[in-house]
Design a protein around this motif. Structure first.
Motif, short mmCIF file in Angstrom:
data_model
loop_
_atom_site.label_atom_id
_atom_site.label_comp_id
_atom_site.label_asym_id
_atom_site.label_seq_id
_atom_site.Cartn_x
_atom_site.Cartn_y
_atom_site.Cartn_z
N PRO A 222 -20.46 13.77 -89.71
CA PRO A 222 -20.47 12.42 -90.28
C PRO A 222 -20.11 12.46 -91.76
O PRO A 222 -20.43 13.42 -92.47
N LEU A 223 -19.42 11.44 -92.21
CA LEU A 223 -19.08 11.36 -93.63
C LEU A 223 -20.34 11.16 -94.46
O LEU A 223 -21.22 10.37 -94.10
N PRO A 224 -20.45 11.86 -95.58
CA PRO A 224 -21.60 11.65 -96.46
C PRO A 224 -21.63 10.22 -97.00
O PRO A 224 -20.60 9.53 -97.06
N ASP A 225 -22.79 9.78 -97.41
CA ASP A 225 -22.93 8.45 -98.01
C ASP A 225 -21.99 8.32 -99.20
O ASP A 225 -21.86 9.24 -100.03
N GLY A 226 -21.31 7.20 -99.28
CA GLY A 226 -20.40 6.93 -100.38
C GLY A 226 -19.00 7.45 -100.18
O GLY A 226 -18.12 7.17 -100.99
N MET A 227 -18.77 8.20 -99.10
CA MET A 227 -17.44 8.74 -98.83
C MET A 227 -16.73 7.84 -97.81
O MET A 227 -17.33 7.41 -96.82
N SER A 228 -15.43 7.57 -98.05
CA SER A 228 -14.67 6.70 -97.16
C SER A 228 -13.82 7.47 -96.15
O SER A 228 -13.27 6.88 -95.23
N GLY A 229 -13.69 8.80 -96.34
CA GLY A 229 -12.88 9.55 -95.40
C GLY A 229 -12.67 10.98 -95.84
O GLY A 229 -13.21 11.45 -96.85
N ARG A 230 -11.87 11.70 -95.03
CA ARG A 230 -11.41 13.05 -95.37
C ARG A 230 -9.90 13.06 -95.20
O ARG A 230 -9.37 12.46 -94.28
N ARG A 231 -9.22 13.77 -96.07
CA ARG A 231 -7.76 13.76 -96.00
C ARG A 231 -7.21 15.09 -96.51
O ARG A 231 -7.73 15.65 -97.48
N GLY A 232 -6.16 15.56 -95.84
CA GLY A 232 -5.52 16.78 -96.31
C GLY A 232 -4.62 17.37 -95.25
O GLY A 232 -4.46 16.81 -94.16
N LYS A 233 -4.03 18.52 -95.59
CA LYS A 233 -3.07 19.14 -94.70
C LYS A 233 -3.38 20.62 -94.55
O LYS A 233 -3.81 21.27 -95.51
N VAL A 234 -3.10 21.13 -93.35
CA VAL A 234 -3.29 22.55 -93.06
C VAL A 234 -1.96 23.12 -92.60
O VAL A 234 -1.28 22.54 -91.75
N PHE A 235 -1.59 24.27 -93.18
CA PHE A 235 -0.35 24.98 -92.84
C PHE A 235 -0.76 26.26 -92.10
O PHE A 235 -1.52 27.07 -92.64
N LEU A 236 -0.25 26.45 -90.88
CA LEU A 236 -0.70 27.55 -90.05
C LEU A 236 0.46 28.39 -89.54
O LEU A 236 1.53 27.85 -89.22
N GLN A 237 0.25 29.69 -89.47
CA GLN A 237 1.12 30.59 -88.73
C GLN A 237 0.39 30.90 -87.43
O GLN A 237 -0.55 31.70 -87.42
N PRO A 238 0.76 30.25 -86.33
CA PRO A 238 0.00 30.44 -85.09
C PRO A 238 0.25 31.83 -84.51
O PRO A 238 1.27 32.46 -84.76
N SER A 239 -0.72 32.29 -83.72
CA SER A 239 -0.56 33.58 -83.05
C SER A 239 0.14 33.43 -81.71
O SER A 239 0.58 34.44 -81.13
N GLU A 240 0.24 32.21 -81.21
CA GLU A 240 0.94 31.91 -79.96
C GLU A 240 1.66 30.57 -80.14
O GLU A 240 1.36 29.80 -81.05
N GLY A 241 2.58 30.26 -79.25
CA GLY A 241 3.39 29.05 -79.38
C GLY A 241 2.80 27.83 -78.69
O GLY A 241 3.43 27.27 -77.79
N TRP A 242 1.62 27.42 -79.13
CA TRP A 242 1.02 26.20 -78.56
C TRP A 242 -0.05 25.65 -79.50
O TRP A 242 -0.56 26.34 -80.36
N MET A 243 -0.37 24.39 -79.30
CA MET A 243 -1.58 23.78 -79.85
C MET A 243 -2.04 22.73 -78.86
O MET A 243 -1.26 22.25 -78.02
N ALA A 244 -3.33 22.40 -78.91
CA ALA A 244 -3.92 21.51 -77.91
C ALA A 244 -4.79 20.47 -78.58
O ALA A 244 -5.49 20.75 -79.55
N GLY A 245 -4.72 19.24 -78.05
CA GLY A 245 -5.53 18.16 -78.57
C GLY A 245 -6.30 17.45 -77.46
O GLY A 245 -5.69 16.99 -76.48
N PHE A 246 -7.61 17.38 -77.58
CA PHE A 246 -8.45 16.65 -76.62
C PHE A 246 -8.64 15.23 -77.12
O PHE A 246 -9.09 15.01 -78.24
N ALA A 247 -8.29 14.27 -76.27
CA ALA A 247 -8.42 12.86 -76.62
C ALA A 247 -9.06 12.14 -75.44
O ALA A 247 -8.39 11.83 -74.45
N GLY A 248 -10.34 11.90 -75.51
CA GLY A 248 -11.03 11.22 -74.41
C GLY A 248 -10.96 12.04 -73.14
O GLY A 248 -11.39 13.20 -73.09
N ASP A 249 -10.37 11.45 -72.09
CA ASP A 249 -10.33 12.10 -70.79
C ASP A 249 -8.99 12.81 -70.53
O ASP A 249 -8.63 13.03 -69.38
N GLN A 250 -8.28 13.18 -71.60
CA GLN A 250 -7.01 13.88 -71.45
C GLN A 250 -6.91 15.03 -72.44
O GLN A 250 -7.44 14.97 -73.55
N LEU A 251 -6.20 16.07 -72.02
CA LEU A 251 -5.87 17.20 -72.87
C LEU A 251 -4.37 17.20 -73.07
O LEU A 251 -3.60 17.27 -72.11
#
Length: 348
Positions: A222-251
């Motif tokens: 949860p965001l701390p009191d007084g904070m409106s959000g989190r923002r930023g970017k991550v740069f990755l060198q993956p070890s394999e050629g995939w990424m996965a996102g879980f959204a509700g009842d779907q992957l």
């Protein structure tokens, strides 16, 4: 009406003012507009929530200006950019102000906003040709297709052609926007393969990276009191050629050719994640991005990149433990991809 996963609003995508082409095999649905540079607007299992986040501008501003002075408009969905971002406006003469300022925003309006020409269209395949861009010096051809081999998968392919009589140098950059509530996992071999750039401020908190079990993810607190959000970017060198996102009842799994770090422009990562998490989930977004190798193209020379999208039904809990167990078990088995989880690839 279509429910956007993790977004607390209804958006009538079918009533959008832009033309929408629907590719449907009875299992998955992929929706694309030939407008706006040829943009992905929807992807999901049939009858389930759209995994992509799209913007209200699709209805409010369906006919944007296409010029070298145009700004950005939040249509979102899936788009193709060129990298590196720092050089977007440095290699052109149609907007000297942005060139001299070395502007890194907005993206090329000719690639992002112009109507494309439909080269081929069937119920399961759409090929679109974009306009030649005087900003980037390339012309893009995009193919959106439902896989002939897997009923749960779509394949996205893009080709860039150098339209100038001098060399150009870019990479092809897939940018897929989803809800900020999507839980994304990227395989990494080491924390040295992860670079985090938070946009922290008085009311904006830092990102919360987590590297465990050979996977990068964001911790969700949860965001701390007084904070409106989190923002930023991550740069990755993956070890394999995939990424996965879980959204509700779907992957949602994005797969791509795994490339050596030396082939990726040093300012970028092969995988990048941009998170804008807000108190109101409908206002934020998460970008799941993939860079192809950086290349120099001679006049009329082309380069290509491809990624595949797979969607699986998910009935587990919205927790790290349940999702990783599903990735390592059921998803790896169904995709015949044991590399989704390898016990010997814990990040250090």
């Amino acid at each position: 009406m279509r429910w956007l996963a993790g977004v607390l609003m209804w958006l009538p995508l079918a009533a959008s003012a832009v033309e929408t082409v629907r590719l449907d095999n009875g299992i998955v649905v992929l929706e694309v507009t030939p407008q706006l540079g040829g943009r992905g607007l929807g992807f999901s299992l049939q009858g389930r929530s759209n995994l992509l986040k799209v913007g209200e501008a699709l209805t409010a501003q369906p006919n944007p200006e296409v010029s070298a002075t145009a700004g950005d408009i939040g249509y979102l969905g899936h788009d193709v950019w060129l990298g590196p971002q720092s050089q977007w406006w440095t290699r052109q003469h149609v907007n000297p102000v942005r060139r001299d300022a070395k502007a890194n925003w907005p993206p090329d309006p000719y690639l992002a906003f112009a109507n494309t020409r439909t080269v081929e269209r069937t119920s399961k395949r759409l090929v679109l040709e974009g306009v030649p861009s005087p900003v980037s010096g390339v012309q893009l051809r995009k193919t959106f297709a439902l896989s002939p081999d897997r009923s749960d998968t779509a394949v996205l392919h893009v080709q860039a052609r150098n339209i100038r009589d001098t060399p150009v140098a870019w990479d092809l950059w897939f940018n897929t926007r989803v809800s900020p509530t999507t839980r994304v996992y990227v395989p990494v071999a080491s924390k040295q393969d992860v670079r985090v750039e938070s946009s922290a401020g008085a009311t904006i908190g830092e990102l919360l990276p987590r590297i465990q079990d050979g996977l990068f993810s964001f911790e969700r607190r949860p965001l701390p009191d007084g904070m409106s959000g989190r923002r930023g970017k991550v740069f990755l060198q993956p070890s394999e050629g995939w990424m996965a996102g879980f959204a509700g009842d779907q992957l949602f799994i994005i797969r791509f050719p795994h490339r050596a770090r030396s082939l990726i422009h040093p300012e970028q990562g092969q995988v990048e994640l941009y998170l804008d998490e807000t108190l109101d989930a409908s206002k934020g977004l998460l970008e799941m991005e993939v860079h192809a190798p950086y290349r120099t193209l001679q006049p009329e020379e082309t380069m290509e990149a491809e990624e595949s999208w797979t969607v699986l039904a998910y009935g587990g809990a919205d927790t790290y433990e349940a999702q990783v167990a599903f990735l390592c078990g059921e998803a790896a088995k169904r995709l015949e991809m044991p590399e989704l989880c390898r016990a010997d690839k814990h990040a250090q």
